[in-house]
Motif scaffolding. Structure first.
Motif, PDB file in Angstrom:
ATOM      1  N   GLN A   1       0.820  -0.940   0.010  1.00 44.18           N
ATOM      2  CA  GLN A   1       0.112  -0.021   0.193  1.00 44.18           C
ATOM      3  C   GLN A   1       0.884   1.307  -0.026  1.00 44.18           C
ATOM      4  O   GLN A   1       0.730   2.245  -0.665  1.00 44.18           O
ATOM      5  CB  GLN A   1      -0.947  -0.141   1.254  1.00 44.18           C
ATOM      6  N   LEU A   2       1.944   1.333   0.737  1.00 41.14           N
ATOM      7  CA  LEU A   2       2.845   2.527   1.010  1.00 41.14           C
ATOM      8  C   LEU A   2       3.581   2.655  -0.358  1.00 41.14           C
ATOM      9  O   LEU A   2       3.714   3.551  -0.730  1.00 41.14           O
ATOM     10  CB  LEU A   2       3.798   2.250   2.121  1.00 41.14           C
ATOM     11  N   ASP A   3       4.063   1.532  -1.143  1.00 43.14           N
ATOM     12  CA  ASP A   3       4.568   1.480  -2.339  1.00 43.14           C
ATOM     13  C   ASP A   3       3.758   2.335  -3.190  1.00 43.14           C
ATOM     14  O   ASP A   3       4.252   2.929  -4.230  1.00 43.14           O
ATOM     15  CB  ASP A   3       5.036   0.235  -2.516  1.00 43.14           C
ATOM     16  N   ILE A   4       2.563   1.992  -3.341  1.00 37.31           N
ATOM     17  CA  ILE A   4       1.560   2.350  -4.259  1.00 37.31           C
ATOM     18  C   ILE A   4       1.195   3.947  -4.083  1.00 37.31           C
ATOM     19  O   ILE A   4       1.308   4.628  -5.076  1.00 37.31           O
ATOM     20  CB  ILE A   4       0.330   1.709  -4.176  1.00 37.31           C
ATOM     21  N   LEU A   5       1.180   4.208  -2.624  1.00 35.59           N
ATOM     22  CA  LEU A   5       1.060   5.646  -2.521  1.00 35.59           C
ATOM     23  C   LEU A   5       2.466   6.378  -2.820  1.00 35.59           C
ATOM     24  O   LEU A   5       2.152   7.513  -3.484  1.00 35.59           O
ATOM     25  CB  LEU A   5       0.825   5.885  -0.964  1.00 35.59           C
ATOM     26  N   TYR A   6       3.463   5.906  -2.612  1.00 33.55           N
ATOM     27  CA  TYR A   6       4.624   6.375  -3.195  1.00 33.55           C
ATOM     28  C   TYR A   6       4.628   6.640  -4.467  1.00 33.55           C
ATOM     29  O   TYR A   6       4.922   7.752  -5.269  1.00 33.55           O
ATOM     30  CB  TYR A   6       5.707   5.849  -2.766  1.00 33.55           C
ATOM     31  N   LEU A   7       4.193   5.948  -5.414  1.00 37.81           N
ATOM     32  CA  LEU A   7       4.341   5.730  -6.748  1.00 37.81           C
ATOM     33  C   LEU A   7       3.341   6.642  -7.232  1.00 37.81           C
ATOM     34  O   LEU A   7       3.269   7.288  -8.185  1.00 37.81           O
ATOM     35  CB  LEU A   7       3.841   4.076  -7.274  1.00 37.81           C
ATOM     36  N   ALA A   8       1.804   6.698  -6.610  1.00 36.26           N
ATOM     37  CA  ALA A   8       0.950   7.733  -6.979  1.00 36.26           C
ATOM     38  C   ALA A   8       1.601   9.349  -6.898  1.00 36.26           C
ATOM     39  O   ALA A   8       1.173  10.050  -7.745  1.00 36.26           O
ATOM     40  CB  ALA A   8      -0.268   7.495  -6.189  1.00 36.26           C
ATOM     41  N   ALA A   9       2.236   9.360  -5.836  1.00 39.83           N
ATOM     42  CA  ALA A   9       2.621  10.756  -5.784  1.00 39.83           C
ATOM     43  C   ALA A   9       3.657  11.119  -6.931  1.00 39.83           C
ATOM     44  O   ALA A   9       3.730  12.379  -7.186  1.00 39.83           O
ATOM     45  CB  ALA A   9       3.575  11.100  -4.337  1.00 39.83           C
ATOM     46  N   GLN A  10       4.557  10.233  -7.170  1.00 41.53           N
ATOM     47  CA  GLN A  10       5.329  10.449  -8.469  1.00 41.53           C
ATOM     48  C   GLN A  10       4.670  10.586  -9.736  1.00 41.53           C
ATOM     49  O   GLN A  10       5.278  11.187 -10.566  1.00 41.53           O
ATOM     50  CB  GLN A  10       6.405   9.127  -8.624  1.00 41.53           C
ATOM     51  N   HIS A  11       3.454  10.271  -9.744  1.00 43.18           N
ATOM     52  CA  HIS A  11       2.868  10.408 -11.038  1.00 43.18           C
ATOM     53  C   HIS A  11       1.432  11.333 -10.913  1.00 43.18           C
ATOM     54  O   HIS A  11       0.393  11.235 -11.330  1.00 43.18           O
ATOM     55  CB  HIS A  11       2.184   8.933 -11.609  1.00 43.18           C
TER      56      HIS A  11
END
Length: 143
Positions: free
Chosen positions: A72-82
């Motif tokens: 979940q945290l990895d996806i949130l980080y990825l979302a912030a980058q996109h």
């Protein structure tokens, strides 16, 4: 639930059932023999095995939950980058996670109110971060 998980659960149930049947049969033999020391030893060993099995299951659930939270945290980080928007396919490809698991994680973030599920004008599913302040702060930090 994937095929591997279903297979594991069915195999565990069958193994547990056979093991229980054999244990009851052996216990009946020991009761009939009248050897109390042997009976106590078998019951003790069975109790230790059961406790060990329960601990293994509990540990596996804890590890699975921690892995899910990390994803979940990895996806949130990825979302912030996109710029706060992701598609399930994009996440699956960039995290090397199966699409069904990716969708489950994204849905959990949506259920928690962290991301919002939208449908693009082309009909694609898009998950968007709901916390715009966080996204703006992050975008400022990375330039």
């Amino acid at each position: 639930m994937g095929f591997k998980n279903q297979f594991f659960k069915v195999a565990s149930a069958i193994t547990g059932g056979v093991s229980s049947f054999v244990s009851v049969a052996v216990l009946g033999e020991f009761l009939g023999s009248g050897d109390i020391d042997l009976l106590v030893g078998v019951l003790s060993a069975g109790s230790i095995a059961a406790a060990s099995g329960w601990n293994t299951v509990r540990l596996h659930k804890k590890q699975k939950k921690e892995l899910f939270q990390k994803k979940q945290l990895d996806i949130l980080y990825l979302a912030a980058q996109h710029r706060g928007q992701l598609t399930p396919t994009q996440v699956a490809l960039q995290t090397n996670t199966p699409i069904d698991e990716t969708k489950e994680i994204l849905d959990s973030l949506s259920d928690a109110g962290v991301m919002e599920l939208q449908v693009s004008h082309k009909g694609n599913l898009v998950y968007t971060l709901t916390d715009e302040v966080f996204l703006e702060d992050y975008m400022e930090k990375i330039g």
